[in-house]
Enzyme design. Structure first.
Site, mmCIF file in Angstrom:
data_model
loop_
_atom_site.group_PDB
_atom_site.id
_atom_site.type_symbol
_atom_site.label_atom_id
_atom_site.label_comp_id
_atom_site.label_asym_id
_atom_site.label_seq_id
_atom_site.Cartn_x
_atom_site.Cartn_y
_atom_site.Cartn_z
ATOM 1 N N GLY A 17 -31.952 -16.533 1.791
ATOM 2 C CA GLY A 17 -31.123 -15.764 0.885
ATOM 3 C C GLY A 17 -31.651 -15.759 -0.532
ATOM 4 O O GLY A 17 -32.791 -16.146 -0.808
ATOM 5 N N ASN A 18 -30.795 -15.325 -1.461
ATOM 6 C CA ASN A 18 -31.199 -15.229 -2.859
ATOM 7 C C ASN A 18 -31.392 -16.595 -3.510
ATOM 8 O O ASN A 18 -32.238 -16.754 -4.399
ATOM 9 C CB ASN A 18 -30.154 -14.437 -3.644
ATOM 10 C CG ASN A 18 -30.160 -12.968 -3.273
ATOM 11 O OD1 ASN A 18 -31.169 -12.290 -3.404
ATOM 12 N ND2 ASN A 18 -29.029 -12.475 -2.790
ATOM 13 N N LYS A 22 -31.150 -21.182 4.858
ATOM 14 C CA LYS A 22 -30.400 -21.837 5.920
ATOM 15 C C LYS A 22 -31.185 -21.764 7.214
ATOM 16 O O LYS A 22 -31.698 -20.706 7.583
ATOM 17 C CB LYS A 22 -29.028 -21.180 6.102
ATOM 18 C CG LYS A 22 -28.074 -21.411 4.942
ATOM 19 C CD LYS A 22 -26.709 -20.816 5.242
ATOM 20 C CE LYS A 22 -25.737 -21.091 4.109
ATOM 21 N NZ LYS A 22 -24.390 -20.506 4.399
ATOM 22 N N TYR A 94 -25.428 3.653 8.093
ATOM 23 C CA TYR A 94 -25.827 3.548 6.685
ATOM 24 C C TYR A 94 -26.937 4.563 6.420
ATOM 25 O O TYR A 94 -27.899 4.656 7.181
ATOM 26 C CB TYR A 94 -26.328 2.129 6.416
ATOM 27 C CG TYR A 94 -26.188 1.645 4.996
ATOM 28 C CD1 TYR A 94 -24.930 1.416 4.439
ATOM 29 C CD2 TYR A 94 -27.309 1.377 4.215
ATOM 30 C CE1 TYR A 94 -24.797 0.938 3.147
ATOM 31 C CE2 TYR A 94 -27.187 0.895 2.916
ATOM 32 C CZ TYR A 94 -25.927 0.680 2.388
ATOM 33 O OH TYR A 94 -25.803 0.209 1.101
ATOM 34 N N ASP A 103 -28.358 -9.609 5.548
ATOM 35 C CA ASP A 103 -27.181 -10.441 5.767
ATOM 36 C C ASP A 103 -25.948 -9.588 6.038
ATOM 37 O O ASP A 103 -25.086 -9.960 6.844
ATOM 38 C CB ASP A 103 -26.946 -11.361 4.571
ATOM 39 C CG ASP A 103 -26.981 -10.632 3.242
ATOM 40 O OD1 ASP A 103 -27.372 -9.442 3.189
ATOM 41 O OD2 ASP A 103 -26.620 -11.246 2.219
ATOM 42 N N ARG A 104 -25.866 -8.428 5.385
ATOM 43 C CA ARG A 104 -24.738 -7.520 5.633
ATOM 44 C C ARG A 104 -24.766 -7.019 7.076
ATOM 45 O O ARG A 104 -23.734 -6.987 7.758
ATOM 46 C CB ARG A 104 -24.785 -6.342 4.666
ATOM 47 C CG ARG A 104 -24.609 -6.712 3.204
ATOM 48 C CD ARG A 104 -24.801 -5.508 2.290
ATOM 49 N NE ARG A 104 -23.746 -4.523 2.477
ATOM 50 C CZ ARG A 104 -23.758 -3.316 1.925
ATOM 51 N NH1 ARG A 104 -24.801 -2.931 1.184
ATOM 52 N NH2 ARG A 104 -22.745 -2.481 2.121
ATOM 53 N N ASP A 124 -18.345 -11.015 2.327
ATOM 54 C CA ASP A 124 -19.310 -12.101 2.163
ATOM 55 C C ASP A 124 -19.389 -12.450 0.681
ATOM 56 O O ASP A 124 -19.954 -11.701 -0.120
ATOM 57 C CB ASP A 124 -20.675 -11.675 2.691
ATOM 58 C CG ASP A 124 -21.654 -12.837 2.801
ATOM 59 O OD1 ASP A 124 -21.454 -13.854 2.108
ATOM 60 O OD2 ASP A 124 -22.618 -12.727 3.576
ATOM 61 N N THR A 127 -23.987 -14.723 -3.738
ATOM 62 C CA THR A 127 -24.519 -14.346 -5.046
ATOM 63 C C THR A 127 -23.902 -13.019 -5.495
ATOM 64 O O THR A 127 -23.514 -12.851 -6.652
ATOM 65 C CB THR A 127 -26.050 -14.222 -4.981
ATOM 66 O OG1 THR A 127 -26.594 -15.469 -4.525
ATOM 67 C CG2 THR A 127 -26.625 -13.905 -6.347
ATOM 68 N N THR A 179 -9.342 -20.399 -24.196
ATOM 69 C CA THR A 179 -10.545 -19.674 -23.789
ATOM 70 C C THR A 179 -11.005 -20.079 -22.399
ATOM 71 O O THR A 179 -11.367 -19.230 -21.572
ATOM 72 C CB THR A 179 -11.678 -19.910 -24.803
ATOM 73 O OG1 THR A 179 -11.254 -19.449 -26.079
ATOM 74 C CG2 THR A 179 -12.939 -19.160 -24.393
#
Length: 250
Positions: A17-18, A22, A94, A103-104, A124, A127, A179
């Site tokens: 991943g980003n 894994k 798509y 991953d999508r 999901d 990131t 804040t």
């Protein structure tokens, strides 16, 4: 590890991943273990102790790195490198499949198998936060991408003059009184309301909608979402394994 006297179908799944890598090991239909790394080299390969497992087939999904390097480190496996040309057990509608996050795609593949004959929204929270819809007819239609929690915190800090940088944490107060709590409310509660908004909007189109929540930041929302959801942390890994099995069987 199962009895070696029985026929074992074993698979290695790597999701690069980003921010994290894994690695998952499956025996037949069961997920045996998952290990997570921030980098991946010889030391990490040795830590997996793959010589203890008779793995012949594997799949690599990479959104940020070079899968060739992983293949060179683990050469004794028949690797499937996931790309937009890889056959999958759903209809991908798509319009730009070559730009679709792997991953999508893996997430909706797993959702279609876990909830056969159902319309499913996969959220999901990583990131980025992605929302993906797959219909009861196994048609993946697409979805939405929004900034993840850390991107939102960093955005407030980077693009303003005086706002400090905070990190994700459990927070459910609507009104911030200083804040710190105002930023936490804006990011954490704001994201919660966004998620609920997407779920409710999709339920207008799909009244019997099933919602799955996954990803590293799902832990901040799965217990407080008003909608009924299924929290499935290893959804993408299971989806990658299903894509590999589909390729091997066809």
């Amino acid at each position: 590890m199962a009895d070696q006297g029985h026929l074992i179908q074993s698979y290695l799944v790597i999701d690069q991943g980003n921010t994290l890598i894994k690695v998952a090991y499956f025996e037949n239909e069961g997920l045996e273990w998952v290990k997570t790394f921030s980098s991946f080299g010889v030391r990490e390969i040795e830590a997996l102790k793959l010589n203890e497992y008779n793995v012949k087939d594997g799949i690599i999904s990479s959104v940020s790195g070079n899968p060739t390097q992983i293949i060179s480190l683990i050469p004794n496996i028949n690797w499937l490198v996931l790309d937009h040309k890889t056959p999958v057990p759903v209809t991908n509608k798509y319009k730009t499949p070559e730009t679709l996050g792997k991953d999508r795609l893996a997430g909706v593949v797993a959702a279609s198998v876990l909830f056969k004959g159902q319309d499913v929204l996969v959220i999901d929270a990583g990131t980025a936060i992605t929302y993906d819809i797959i219909t009861r007819n196994k048609e993946y239609l697409g979805g939405s991408i929004t900034p993840g929690l850390m991107i939102r915190f960093k955005g407030l800090h980077t693009f303003t003059g005086r706002l400090p940088l905070y990190e994700p944490d459990y927070f459910n107060e609507l009104t911030g009184v200083d804040t710190n709590s105002s930023i936490m409310s804006g990011v954490m509660v704001g994201t919660l309301l966004e998620i609920e908004g997407f779920i409710n909007a999709y339920k207008q189109k799909y009244p019997d909608l099933i919602t799955i929540l996954t990803g590293g930041d799902a832990i901040y929302f799965d217990k407080i979402l008003k909608s009924n959801i299924f929290a499935l942390p290893n959804l993408v890994l299971n989806g990658l394994k299903l894509i590999l099995q589909h390729k091997l069987e066809n």
